[in-house]
Enzyme design. Structure first.
Site, short mmCIF file in Angstrom:
data_model
loop_
_atom_site.label_atom_id
_atom_site.label_comp_id
_atom_site.label_asym_id
_atom_site.label_seq_id
_atom_site.Cartn_x
_atom_site.Cartn_y
_atom_site.Cartn_z
N GLY A 1 0.58 -1.26 -0.01
CA GLY A 1 0.36 -0.13 0.40
C GLY A 1 0.88 1.27 -0.33
O GLY A 1 2.08 1.65 0.47
N ARG B 1 0.83 -4.88 -5.01
CA ARG B 1 1.81 -6.50 -4.14
C ARG B 1 1.35 -7.48 -5.05
O ARG B 1 0.69 -7.71 -5.74
CB ARG B 1 0.32 -6.36 -3.60
N ASP C 1 5.84 -4.53 6.21
CA ASP C 1 6.30 -5.84 6.28
C ASP C 1 6.89 -7.06 5.18
O ASP C 1 7.23 -7.65 4.85
CB ASP C 1 5.50 -7.11 7.51
N THR D 1 4.44 3.04 5.82
CA THR D 1 2.87 2.69 5.65
C THR D 1 1.48 3.82 6.73
O THR D 1 2.54 3.91 7.82
CB THR D 1 2.57 1.30 6.51
N ASP E 1 -0.57 2.63 8.25
CA ASP E 1 -1.00 1.85 9.62
C ASP E 1 0.23 2.06 10.47
O ASP E 1 -0.51 1.24 11.93
CB ASP E 1 -1.30 0.73 8.94
N ASP F 1 2.14 0.20 11.51
CA ASP F 1 2.60 -0.91 11.74
C ASP F 1 3.49 -1.77 12.24
O ASP F 1 3.67 -3.45 12.31
CB ASP F 1 0.65 -2.41 11.82
N ARG G 1 -5.54 -3.02 8.88
CA ARG G 1 -6.40 -4.40 8.52
C ARG G 1 -6.28 -4.93 9.88
O ARG G 1 -6.83 -5.95 10.39
CB ARG G 1 -5.74 -4.98 7.52
O1 F6P Z 1 -1.14 -0.06 3.53
C1 F6P Z 1 -2.24 -0.13 4.58
C2 F6P Z 1 -3.28 -0.49 4.36
O2 F6P Z 1 -3.89 0.83 3.56
C3 F6P Z 1 -3.88 -1.12 5.02
O3 F6P Z 1 -5.14 0.14 6.51
C4 F6P Z 1 -5.23 -1.45 4.25
O4 F6P Z 1 -6.22 -2.49 5.25
C5 F6P Z 1 -4.57 -2.09 3.27
O5 F6P Z 1 -3.92 -1.28 3.20
C6 F6P Z 1 -5.52 -1.24 1.92
O6 F6P Z 1 -5.33 -2.53 1.15
P1 F6P Z 1 -5.65 -1.68 -0.83
O7 F6P Z 1 -5.42 -0.71 -0.73
O8 F6P Z 1 -4.98 -2.86 -1.34
O9 F6P Z 1 -6.61 -2.83 -0.63
#
Ligand code: F6P
Length: 330
Positions: free
Chosen positions: A15, A76, A107, A129, A131, A133, A175
């Site tokens: 992300g 991803r 991670d 990120t 998050d 995290d 998440r």
């Molecule tokens: O980058 C982290 C995040 O934004 C999380 O908070 C979220 O759950 C996820 O990525 C969403 O991912 P995507 O953009 O692939 O839907």
């Protein structure tokens, strides 16, 4: 400083997060300062597998720090999780003559770097990120901007919730982690914050605080829910409606939190981290993650960093508990 690397690659993966561009800029400018060439790998590991690259020079990263997103695009990659995918990525590194790779992400990005390190590429990771995290770092690029974006939207929501005397249930990203929810909850003065890390006693931690607030005279309520909570904001809102018969509205902030011009904190920390990543590689170090320990830039072994765990910030929890009356049980 005598660089042991001559050409490095840089990619963003997973992300995206506001501030990634500032990190890319710092990587490029520091590398050029040390006489090292930089190749931008587009679309994360997907691009490394497919040889999707762009040469980066002084001018190509000019004026990017203030922009959201990532100029290198992100992805991803499922293929990179396979041995065959990693071999293709290694082949690209060899073809482009990359001695080292800087990966900016979470991670998943660091696991990818570790896989390449095992195949002989020097690697350094930078935590990016929204998050926050990444266990080894007290701060990750993008977190501050995401908090500010969320709180700006919630301030607006509060205006209309107050006029209509409603209960607002707002879902913020995260998440697996409630860092963003907790910070945003503290910043907006939420009635209730629900995070995935807690063992939730719905009656004690959601219903009772809203009831107490009503008894104190309040007629609108702000409930912040992290995305990773079972049932999300819709599930929490449904139970509030059923048990308190309140006029309730759900708002899912979603990806809006990942965009926008980065705050000064995100730009500065991203710049420090990008600078440090290249410094480490130039010193002949590999398999490192750049991290923040409070206001200090530090670094850890990637494999060790991936084993670390990080809980919600204790001090924030205590303050929240004193001000809302909710005891968060972890
Ligand atoms: O980058 C982290 C995040 O934004 C999380 O908070 C979220 O759950 C996820 O990525 C969403 O991912 P995507 O953009 O692939 O839907």
């Amino acid at each position: 400083m005598k660089p042991t690397v001559r050409r490095i690659g840089v990619l963003t993966s997973g992300g995206d997060a506001p501030g990634m561009n500032a990190a890319i800029r710092a990587v490029v400018r520091m590398a050029l300062h040390l006489g090292i060439e930089v190749i931008g790998i587009r679309r994360g590991y997907h691009g490394l597998i497919n040889g999707d690259f762009v040469k980066l020079d002084f001018e190509s990263v000019s004026d990017i720090s203030r922009r959201g997103g990532t100029m290198l695009y992100s992805a991803r990659s499922k293929e990179f999780m396979t041995e065959a995918g990693q071999e293709k990525a290694l082949a690209t590194c060899k073809l482009l003559g990359l001695d080292a790779l800087v990966g900016i992400g979470g991670d998943g990005t660091f696991n990818g770097l570790l896989a390449l390190a095992k195949k002989g590429i020097s690697v350094v990771g930078i935590p990016g990120t929204i998050d926050n995290d990444i266990a080894c770092s007290t701060y990750t690029i993008g977190y501050d901007t995401a908090c500010n974006t969320a709180l700006e939207s919630i301030d607006r929501l509060r205006d209309t919730m107050k006029s209509h005397e409603r209960c607002s249930v707002v879902e913020v990203m995260g998440r697996h982690a409630g860092h963003l929810a907790m910070s945003v909850g503290l910043a907006v003065g939420a009635t209730v914050v629900v995070m995935p890390e807690e063992h939730l006693d719905f009656e004690a931690s959601v219903i009772e605080p809203i009831r107490c607030a009503r008894l104190s005279g309040r007629t609108h309520f702000m409930v912040i829910v992290a995305e990773g909570v079972e049932g999300g904001a819709c599930g929490v809102a449904q139970r509030i409606k059923e048990e308190l018969v309140l006029d309730t509205r759900v708002t899912i902030l979603g990806h809006v939190q990942r965009g926008g011009s980065p705050t000064s904190r995100d730009r500065i920390i991203a710049t420090y981290m990008g600078h440090e990543a290249v410094k480490l590689l130039a010193e002949g170090k590999t398999c490192r993650v750049v991290a923040m320990d409070g206001e200090k830039v530090v670094d850890y072994d990637i494999a060790e960093a991936l084993q670390m765990t990080k809980g919600l910030e204790q001090y924030g929890l205590e303050v929240m508990s004193d001000l809302t009356g909710i005891d968060v049980v972890l």
